[in-house]
Design a protein around this motif. Sequence first.
Motif, mmCIF file in Angstrom:
data_model
loop_
_atom_site.group_PDB
_atom_site.id
_atom_site.type_symbol
_atom_site.label_atom_id
_atom_site.label_comp_id
_atom_site.label_asym_id
_atom_site.label_seq_id
_atom_site.Cartn_x
_atom_site.Cartn_y
_atom_site.Cartn_z
ATOM 1 N N THR A 209 0.787 -1.196 -0.186
ATOM 2 C CA THR A 209 -0.182 0.159 -0.156
ATOM 3 C C THR A 209 1.066 0.845 -0.040
ATOM 4 O O THR A 209 1.313 1.164 0.395
ATOM 5 N N ASP A 210 0.665 1.907 -0.494
ATOM 6 C CA ASP A 210 1.428 3.573 -1.183
ATOM 7 C C ASP A 210 0.929 3.922 0.008
ATOM 8 O O ASP A 210 -0.474 4.710 0.331
ATOM 9 N N GLN A 211 1.480 4.960 0.492
ATOM 10 C CA GLN A 211 1.581 5.727 2.092
ATOM 11 C C GLN A 211 1.774 7.711 1.144
ATOM 12 O O GLN A 211 3.426 7.484 0.977
ATOM 13 N N VAL A 212 1.804 8.068 1.022
ATOM 14 C CA VAL A 212 2.116 10.284 0.376
ATOM 15 C C VAL A 212 2.351 11.276 1.327
ATOM 16 O O VAL A 212 1.108 11.145 1.650
ATOM 17 N N PHE A 213 2.979 11.406 1.133
ATOM 18 C CA PHE A 213 3.692 12.211 1.998
ATOM 19 C C PHE A 213 3.802 13.778 1.281
ATOM 20 O O PHE A 213 3.776 13.248 0.213
ATOM 21 N N PRO A 214 3.692 14.469 2.001
ATOM 22 C CA PRO A 214 4.181 16.366 0.727
ATOM 23 C C PRO A 214 5.589 15.745 0.087
ATOM 24 O O PRO A 214 5.692 16.232 -0.934
ATOM 25 N N ASP A 215 6.638 15.136 0.479
ATOM 26 C CA ASP A 215 7.428 15.217 0.032
ATOM 27 C C ASP A 215 8.168 13.412 -0.595
ATOM 28 O O ASP A 215 9.099 13.882 -0.575
ATOM 29 N N ARG A 216 7.249 12.439 -0.533
ATOM 30 C CA ARG A 216 7.950 11.176 -0.550
ATOM 31 C C ARG A 216 6.384 10.166 -0.676
ATOM 32 O O ARG A 216 5.409 10.627 0.007
ATOM 33 N N VAL A 217 6.662 9.477 -1.251
ATOM 34 C CA VAL A 217 5.984 8.025 -1.104
ATOM 35 C C VAL A 217 5.975 6.964 -0.207
ATOM 36 O O VAL A 217 7.258 6.418 -1.282
ATOM 37 N N GLY A 218 6.020 6.599 0.162
ATOM 38 C CA GLY A 218 6.781 5.678 0.966
ATOM 39 C C GLY A 218 5.374 4.149 0.901
ATOM 40 O O GLY A 218 4.346 4.244 -0.248
ATOM 41 N N GLU A 219 5.728 3.036 1.813
ATOM 42 C CA GLU A 219 5.101 1.609 1.236
ATOM 43 C C GLU A 219 4.865 0.961 2.078
ATOM 44 O O GLU A 219 5.801 0.911 3.548
ATOM 45 N N ILE A 220 3.984 0.037 2.834
ATOM 46 C CA ILE A 220 3.395 -0.879 3.758
ATOM 47 C C ILE A 220 2.445 -1.583 2.921
ATOM 48 O O ILE A 220 2.138 -1.699 2.111
ATOM 49 N N TYR A 221 2.750 -2.773 4.183
ATOM 50 C CA TYR A 221 1.739 -3.652 3.874
ATOM 51 C C TYR A 221 0.963 -3.877 4.348
ATOM 52 O O TYR A 221 0.277 -3.350 6.201
ATOM 53 N N HIS A 222 -0.537 -3.707 3.921
ATOM 54 C CA HIS A 222 -1.549 -4.328 4.857
ATOM 55 C C HIS A 222 -2.429 -5.758 5.020
ATOM 56 O O HIS A 222 -1.524 -6.496 3.897
ATOM 57 N N LEU A 223 -2.747 -6.410 5.328
ATOM 58 C CA LEU A 223 -3.239 -8.002 5.682
ATOM 59 C C LEU A 223 -4.507 -8.269 5.081
ATOM 60 O O LEU A 223 -5.387 -7.402 5.907
ATOM 61 N N ALA A 224 -4.638 -9.342 4.414
ATOM 62 C CA ALA A 224 -6.221 -9.982 3.684
ATOM 63 C C ALA A 224 -5.895 -10.978 5.016
ATOM 64 O O ALA A 224 -4.871 -11.985 5.204
ATOM 65 N N HIS A 225 -7.885 -11.064 4.820
ATOM 66 C CA HIS A 225 -7.782 -11.999 5.981
ATOM 67 C C HIS A 225 -7.143 -14.014 5.493
ATOM 68 O O HIS A 225 -7.795 -14.281 4.032
ATOM 69 N N ASP A 226 -6.896 -14.699 6.558
ATOM 70 C CA ASP A 226 -7.185 -15.885 6.231
ATOM 71 C C ASP A 226 -7.592 -17.070 6.981
ATOM 72 O O ASP A 226 -6.620 -15.753 8.188
ATOM 73 N N ALA A 227 -8.048 -18.154 7.233
ATOM 74 C CA ALA A 227 -8.909 -18.481 8.461
ATOM 75 C C ALA A 227 -7.507 -19.117 9.318
ATOM 76 O O ALA A 227 -7.679 -19.557 10.310
ATOM 77 N N GLU A 228 -5.627 -19.621 8.910
ATOM 78 C CA GLU A 228 -4.919 -20.580 9.060
ATOM 79 C C GLU A 228 -3.947 -19.233 9.761
ATOM 80 O O GLU A 228 -2.994 -19.696 10.411
ATOM 81 N N GLN A 229 -4.455 -18.147 9.902
ATOM 82 C CA GLN A 229 -3.340 -17.365 10.422
ATOM 83 C C GLN A 229 -3.407 -16.743 11.406
ATOM 84 O O GLN A 229 -4.889 -17.251 12.332
ATOM 85 N N ARG A 230 -2.728 -17.376 12.495
ATOM 86 C CA ARG A 230 -2.407 -17.139 14.281
ATOM 87 C C ARG A 230 -2.161 -16.354 14.924
ATOM 88 O O ARG A 230 -1.609 -15.263 14.368
ATOM 89 N N TRP A 231 -2.754 -15.015 15.825
ATOM 90 C CA TRP A 231 -2.768 -14.107 16.427
ATOM 91 C C TRP A 231 -2.416 -14.648 18.251
ATOM 92 O O TRP A 231 -3.400 -15.333 18.569
ATOM 93 N N TYR A 232 -1.527 -13.623 18.665
ATOM 94 C CA TYR A 232 -0.933 -13.468 20.033
ATOM 95 C C TYR A 232 -1.075 -12.165 20.157
ATOM 96 O O TYR A 232 -1.042 -10.774 19.887
ATOM 97 N N TYR A 233 -1.013 -12.253 21.855
ATOM 98 C CA TYR A 233 -0.556 -10.548 22.284
ATOM 99 C C TYR A 233 -0.410 -10.976 24.345
ATOM 100 O O TYR A 233 -1.160 -11.989 24.701
ATOM 101 N N VAL A 234 -0.219 -9.883 24.475
ATOM 102 C CA VAL A 234 0.210 -10.107 25.616
ATOM 103 C C VAL A 234 -1.424 -9.236 26.833
ATOM 104 O O VAL A 234 -1.144 -8.361 26.834
ATOM 105 N N PRO A 235 -1.475 -9.972 27.466
ATOM 106 C CA PRO A 235 -2.586 -9.790 28.698
ATOM 107 C C PRO A 235 -1.752 -8.675 29.397
ATOM 108 O O PRO A 235 -0.477 -9.185 30.297
ATOM 109 N N GLU A 236 -2.639 -7.278 29.979
ATOM 110 C CA GLU A 236 -2.569 -6.806 31.076
ATOM 111 C C GLU A 236 -1.060 -6.103 31.324
ATOM 112 O O GLU A 236 0.522 -7.206 31.974
#
Length: 287
Positions: A209-236
């Motif tokens: 995905t392009d990110q447009v700034f006044p002086d440059r164009v950056g790029e990041i990834y977004h993520l599309a969903h897939d049921a096999e993806q594994r997710w984690y977090y740290v409680p508190e």
Amino acid sequence: MASSVQERLYGHNSAAAADVVAPMTFIVPQDEKPVIYSAAYTGKIPEFGFATEEKHVLVADMRSTAGSFSLDSEGFALRAAPTGVQDLYDDGEVESVYFAEIRSLLKTEFGASEVAIFDATRRSDGGEGARNKDGNRGAATRIHVDYTARSGPQRARDVFGAEEFERLLASGKRIVQVNVWRPVKGPVQRSPLALADAASIRPEHLVATDQVFPDRVGEIYHLAHDAEQRWYYVPEMTRDEVLLIKGWDSLEDGRAQYTPHSAFQLPTQTGDTPARESIEVRTYVVI
């Protein structure tokens, strides 16, 4: 004997795992390349040239297994790392004291010869966001990776200089982009960070995905969903803990390179739950 911080970190004294099912925001793939026009570019609020969708996913409590996670396997790691900084909103203290702590932490973690720090951003999901030199920032709520196969090395060239970047690679050095994410206040009870196991992400679901700034164009990834993806977090998560998150790796040998992540809402949080405040430091680590 393990310290109380270590016991909390790896769940030695925890009861049942705090796994949750929560909505997260994924990109909807499209024929045209997605684009974000930044607030700096629009002069007001960002504009998004793509659609998103919410999917409910299982986000597992990683405390009981955190000791086995690594940046080269899952793409992230949890570490006990108390800070001597009194005020993480003090830019001077962050740049003089906190940056030195981060360099020391990452040199120990990787056996690194150099750690280049090039950005620090505070975020909050409360009110107008958290204060930064370039304006206030809210929590990032679309799943993303900060760098891509194109922008990871390009940002490194910007940080080191093109000649030094090429010299490092030619000399056999490995360069890794690592974010260090810490709560400004704890424990975090609202909008924690969810991280995808990089080994569960198929390359075709990373959407440049392009990110447009006044002086440059950056790029990041977004993520599309897939049921096999594994997710984690740290409680508190506490102020004495950090998450290390890999955003790009110059080695392409099958190890984790990109770690999707996003803030998400806990089923238990309400409008009265204390706002999440955090600081993330972006670095390149030379190994």
